[in-house]
Design a protein around this motif. Structure first.
Motif, PDB file in Angstrom:
ATOM      1  N   GLU A  38       0.872  -1.184   0.000  1.00 24.18           N
ATOM      2  CA  GLU A  38       0.000   0.000   0.000  1.00 24.18           C
ATOM      3  C   GLU A  38       0.902   1.223   0.000  1.00 24.18           C
ATOM      4  O   GLU A  38       1.764   1.370   0.860  1.00 24.18           O
ATOM      5  CB  GLU A  38      -0.918  -0.019   1.227  1.00 24.18           C
ATOM      6  N   ARG A  44      -5.911   7.643   6.333  1.00 26.75           N
ATOM      7  CA  ARG A  44      -5.893   8.795   5.422  1.00 26.75           C
ATOM      8  C   ARG A  44      -7.333   9.043   4.933  1.00 26.75           C
ATOM      9  O   ARG A  44      -8.164   8.141   4.922  1.00 26.75           O
ATOM     10  CB  ARG A  44      -4.944   8.542   4.251  1.00 26.75           C
ATOM     11  N   LYS A  46     -10.448   9.437   2.602  1.00 27.95           N
ATOM     12  CA  LYS A  46     -10.866   8.802   1.353  1.00 27.95           C
ATOM     13  C   LYS A  46     -12.362   9.013   1.222  1.00 27.95           C
ATOM     14  O   LYS A  46     -13.087   8.964   2.209  1.00 27.95           O
ATOM     15  CB  LYS A  46     -10.517   7.310   1.428  1.00 27.95           C
ATOM     16  N   SER A  50     -20.770   5.647   1.997  1.00 30.74           N
ATOM     17  CA  SER A  50     -22.102   5.063   2.167  1.00 30.74           C
ATOM     18  C   SER A  50     -22.079   3.622   1.663  1.00 30.74           C
ATOM     19  O   SER A  50     -21.770   3.375   0.499  1.00 30.74           O
ATOM     20  CB  SER A  50     -23.100   5.903   1.345  1.00 30.74           C
ATOM     21  N   ASP A 291     -11.851  -0.945  -7.941  1.00 31.63           N
ATOM     22  CA  ASP A 291     -11.723   0.170  -8.896  1.00 31.63           C
ATOM     23  C   ASP A 291     -10.602  -0.060  -9.903  1.00 31.63           C
ATOM     24  O   ASP A 291     -10.601   0.554 -10.978  1.00 31.63           O
ATOM     25  CB  ASP A 291     -11.439   1.472  -8.149  1.00 31.63           C
ATOM     26  N   VAL A 304     -17.771   0.495  -3.031  1.00 37.38           N
ATOM     27  CA  VAL A 304     -17.143  -0.367  -2.020  1.00 37.38           C
ATOM     28  C   VAL A 304     -17.733  -1.777  -2.107  1.00 37.38           C
ATOM     29  O   VAL A 304     -17.014  -2.776  -1.984  1.00 37.38           O
ATOM     30  CB  VAL A 304     -17.315   0.227  -0.604  1.00 37.38           C
TER      31      VAL A 304
HETATM   32  C1  LIG Z   1     -16.898  11.171  -5.583  1.00 34.55           C
HETATM   33  C2  LIG Z   1     -16.986   9.730  -5.183  1.00 34.55           C
HETATM   34  C3  LIG Z   1     -17.888   9.330  -4.200  1.00 34.55           C
HETATM   35  C4  LIG Z   1     -18.002   7.979  -3.844  1.00 34.55           C
HETATM   36  N1  LIG Z   1     -18.913   7.584  -2.910  1.00 34.55           N
HETATM   37  C5  LIG Z   1     -19.071   6.280  -2.641  1.00 34.55           C
HETATM   38  C6  LIG Z   1     -20.006   5.835  -1.668  1.00 34.55           C
HETATM   39  O1  LIG Z   1     -20.724   6.625  -1.065  1.00 34.55           O
HETATM   40  N2  LIG Z   1     -20.102   4.506  -1.424  1.00 34.55           N
HETATM   41  C7  LIG Z   1     -19.311   3.600  -2.075  1.00 34.55           C
HETATM   42  O2  LIG Z   1     -19.458   2.393  -1.840  1.00 34.55           O
HETATM   43  N3  LIG Z   1     -18.387   3.984  -2.969  1.00 34.55           N
HETATM   44  C8  LIG Z   1     -18.235   5.287  -3.254  1.00 34.55           C
HETATM   45  N4  LIG Z   1     -17.268   5.683  -4.127  1.00 34.55           N
HETATM   46  C9  LIG Z   1     -16.393   4.659  -4.720  1.00 34.55           C
HETATM   47  C10 LIG Z   1     -15.378   4.079  -3.709  1.00 34.55           C
HETATM   48  O3  LIG Z   1     -14.636   5.109  -3.127  1.00 34.55           O
HETATM   49  C11 LIG Z   1     -14.448   3.111  -4.438  1.00 34.55           C
HETATM   50  O4  LIG Z   1     -15.197   2.325  -5.326  1.00 34.55           O
HETATM   51  C12 LIG Z   1     -13.706   2.187  -3.455  1.00 34.55           C
HETATM   52  O5  LIG Z   1     -12.856   2.915  -2.613  1.00 34.55           O
HETATM   53  C13 LIG Z   1     -12.913   1.146  -4.243  1.00 34.55           C
HETATM   54  O6  LIG Z   1     -12.100   0.386  -3.383  1.00 34.55           O
HETATM   55  P1  LIG Z   1     -10.723  -0.212  -3.959  1.00 34.55           P
HETATM   56  O7  LIG Z   1     -10.117  -0.982  -2.862  1.00 34.55           O
HETATM   57  O8  LIG Z   1     -10.977  -0.888  -5.250  1.00 34.55           O
HETATM   58  O9  LIG Z   1      -9.838   1.065  -4.314  1.00 34.55           O
HETATM   59  P2  LIG Z   1      -9.313   2.212  -3.349  1.00 34.55           P
HETATM   60  O10 LIG Z   1     -10.204   2.383  -2.185  1.00 34.55           O
HETATM   61  O11 LIG Z   1      -9.056   3.388  -4.212  1.00 34.55           O
HETATM   62  O12 LIG Z   1      -7.926   1.640  -2.816  1.00 34.55           O
HETATM   63  C14 LIG Z   1      -6.815   1.541  -3.663  1.00 34.55           C
HETATM   64  C15 LIG Z   1      -5.554   1.628  -2.808  1.00 34.55           C
HETATM   65  O13 LIG Z   1      -4.428   1.359  -3.654  1.00 34.55           O
HETATM   66  C16 LIG Z   1      -3.370   2.198  -3.269  1.00 34.55           C
HETATM   67  N5  LIG Z   1      -2.457   2.330  -4.408  1.00 34.55           N
HETATM   68  C17 LIG Z   1      -2.681   3.004  -5.556  1.00 34.55           C
HETATM   69  N6  LIG Z   1      -1.618   2.900  -6.364  1.00 34.55           N
HETATM   70  C18 LIG Z   1      -0.708   2.131  -5.724  1.00 34.55           C
HETATM   71  C19 LIG Z   1       0.595   1.677  -6.057  1.00 34.55           C
HETATM   72  N7  LIG Z   1       1.184   2.002  -7.215  1.00 34.55           N
HETATM   73  N8  LIG Z   1       1.274   0.905  -5.157  1.00 34.55           N
HETATM   74  C20 LIG Z   1       0.694   0.584  -3.972  1.00 34.55           C
HETATM   75  N9  LIG Z   1      -0.547   1.007  -3.603  1.00 34.55           N
HETATM   76  C21 LIG Z   1      -1.225   1.761  -4.473  1.00 34.55           C
HETATM   77  C22 LIG Z   1      -4.053   3.503  -2.886  1.00 34.55           C
HETATM   78  O14 LIG Z   1      -3.256   4.284  -2.022  1.00 34.55           O
HETATM   79  C23 LIG Z   1      -5.343   3.012  -2.224  1.00 34.55           C
HETATM   80  O15 LIG Z   1      -5.210   2.915  -0.817  1.00 34.55           O
HETATM   81  C24 LIG Z   1     -17.152   7.016  -4.492  1.00 34.55           C
HETATM   82  C25 LIG Z   1     -16.235   7.429  -5.464  1.00 34.55           C
HETATM   83  C26 LIG Z   1     -16.152   8.762  -5.818  1.00 34.55           C
HETATM   84  C27 LIG Z   1     -15.165   9.169  -6.882  1.00 34.55           C
END
Ligand SMILES: Cc1cc2nc3c(=O)[nH]c(=O)nc-3n(C[C@H](O)[C@H](O)[C@H](O)COP(=O)(O)OP(=O)(O)OC[C@H]3O[C@@H](n4cnc5c(N)ncnc54)[C@H](O)[C@@H]3O)c2cc1C
Length: 427
Positions: A38, A44, A46, A50, A291, A304
């Motif tokens: 990570e 941090r 984010k 919801s 994502d 999420v």
């Molecule tokens: C405006 C907005 C509002 C939102 N509201 C909602 C909501 O209300 N409810 C909901 O369910 N979803 C919501 N989302 C979507 C939600 O935030 C994401 O879908 C969710 O966080 C995806 O989880 P993830 O683990 O796939 O990615 P992330 O949570 O983005 O985690 C990815 C991690 O990878 C790390 N990373 C990135 N690059 C590297 C690298 N090169 N090396 C090592 N680590 C790295 C990052 O630091 C991060 O911690 C919203 C999105 C947006 C844009």
């Protein structure tokens, strides 16, 4: 935890968000050697607070449900209102069709993401943080990840790096959705006006003609509030994100009321250009989840849930591939098909949301054939709708199609009236 020297893992996970941590927990519990990198130090800020009712079943399977008792805010449902405040439709998960859980949670992501990552470490995954992965080289027997302080060798890579999409970017797989080129500005506030009782827990979506707002209560005091607009409108307005947010509040009567006594308690954050999908979700030695595979739109809070759900499926797929290397590719292809199908379903909803007829129909005074309950079921995270939900969804899209051409329910003329120029042309 700092980056360490080279090591060999069954699965190297890039990213410690919900997808990466959930996959790490499940793979480590299955006895796999997992290294998770990570890039940021937690906790941090984010966005994405919801959560959906169906995520609760995942929390049970991850063994983290107890954590929510003291740290998360319960959520009974949602509300969609027009920005003028004249039309409102509330829905409660209690009344939704075919939902396994009748409530959900709102969470502060700083806490939620750290809690999940701590569980990954406790389950036996080697968590390296802060540790950014700058590239991955693949060969026939595995992959070598380059990090700031050394290389990591693994049989498979699971990319959970969110919008950074390390593998998707490396292979040029990311494709944007042209019709969802949006820009979001948001912050946390205290003193936002709330309703009484269980209605104080609802996620509120306020729909303007050219933008929409979310209000997500995080606890008794704090509320996450944001606006989503076309990125072209934001650029044309030539204002700072902070000014865009304040001007959007000022232009929407219901937001003016709700925010009248509100005080901002965080900085203002902004994100744009977040709707995309990768053209491939897997390769011989890699898989994408959360994502990093794709993100559609913040509307309906599916991010999420899809991150956790895809992580669970990805972990099972990689565990299978490690046991049956020859059959692994078939299982990976099936994983990608299923994930694409779920994303297509939410893409259809998100695309419909940005039409006038969606709000016409969804906020109509007398809902037909329990259609909102069926829609809520899918928006609650029900990814395997039964027939009674399925046919109502088809009917819903048919009603939208007809509404666009002939008004089945009264059209929202008040929304059209709002199309009049707003301050600085932001909304
Ligand atoms: C405006 C907005 C509002 C939102 N509201 C909602 C909501 O209300 N409810 C909901 O369910 N979803 C919501 N989302 C979507 C939600 O935030 C994401 O879908 C969710 O966080 C995806 O989880 P993830 O683990 O796939 O990615 P992330 O949570 O983005 O985690 C990815 C991690 O990878 C790390 N990373 C990135 N690059 C590297 C690298 N090169 N090396 C090592 N680590 C790295 C990052 O630091 C991060 O911690 C919203 C999105 C947006 C844009």
């Amino acid at each position: 935890m700092l980056c360490a020297m080279a090591s060999h893992a069954d699965v190297a996970i890039i990213g410690g968000g919900p997808a990466g941590s959930a996959a790490a927990i499940l793979l480590a519990r299955a006895g796999r050697r997992v290294v998770l990198c990570e890039k940021e130090a937690f906790p941090r800020f984010k966005i994405g607070e919801s959560l959906l009712p169906h995520s609760l079943a995942l929390f049970d399977r991850l063994g983290i449900r107890d954590e929510f008792e003291h740290h998360a805010f319960p959520k009974a449902g949602g509300e969609i209102a027009t920005a003028c405040g004249r039309r409102t439709q509330r829905f409660y998960f209690e009344g939704a069709m075919q939902l396994s859980h009748r409530s959900a949670y709102q969470v502060e992501r700083a806490w939620f993401d750290k809690m999940l990552l701590d569980h990954a470490a406790a389950a036996g995954a080697e968590v390296r943080q802060p540790c950014a992965v700058s590239g991955v080289a693949f060969d026939k027997t595995g992959a070598t990840l380059t990090t700031g302080s050394g290389e990591i060798r693994a049989a498979y890579v699971l990319d959970c790096s969110g919008r950074n999409a390390v593998v998707g970017t490396q292979f040029d797989l990311k494709r944007r959705y042209d019709h969802l080129q949006k820009f979001s500005v948001f912050a946390h506030y205290e003193g936002v006006q709330r309703d009484e009782g269980r209605d104080a827990t609802l996620t509120r979506l306020v729909r303007g003609k050219h933008n929409w707002f979310w209000l997500i209560p995080l606890d008794e005091r704090r509320t996450s509030v944001g606006v989503v607009m076309d990125i072209a409108d934001f650029r044309a307005a030539k204002v700072t994100p902070e000014a865009a947010l304040d001007e959007a509040f000022a232009a929407a009567p219901i937001m003016r009321t709700r925010m009248a006594a509100a005080k901002r308690i965080t900085e203002v954050y902004a994100i744009g250009d977040y709707s995309y999908r990768n053209t491939r979700m897997h390769g011989p030695r890699w898989l994408l989840a959360g994502d990093a595979a794709g993100f559609i739109d913040p509307i309906f809070s599916t991010g999420v849930f899809l991150a956790l759900h895809s992580a669970e499926q990805a972990a099972a797929t990689l565990d299978f591939a490690l046991r049956h290397p020859l059959l692994g590719r078939i299982r990976m292809a099936s994983y990608a098909r299923n994930l694409n199908r779920q994303m297509n379903r939410y893409l259809r909803f998100a695309t419909a949301w940005y039409t006038d007829e969606f709000v016409d129909v969804f906020t109509a005074a007398k809902p037909l054939f329990r259609i909102p309950q069926a829609v809520n079921s899918v928006l609650g995270g029900n990814i395997h709708p039964n027939f009674s939900v399925w046919w109502r969804l088809q009917l819903f899209y048919l009603v939208l199609w007809v509404q666009k051409r002939h008004a089945l329910v009264p059209r929202l003329e008040e929304l059209k009236a709002e199309a009049a120029p707003a301050p600085s042309g932001v909304t």
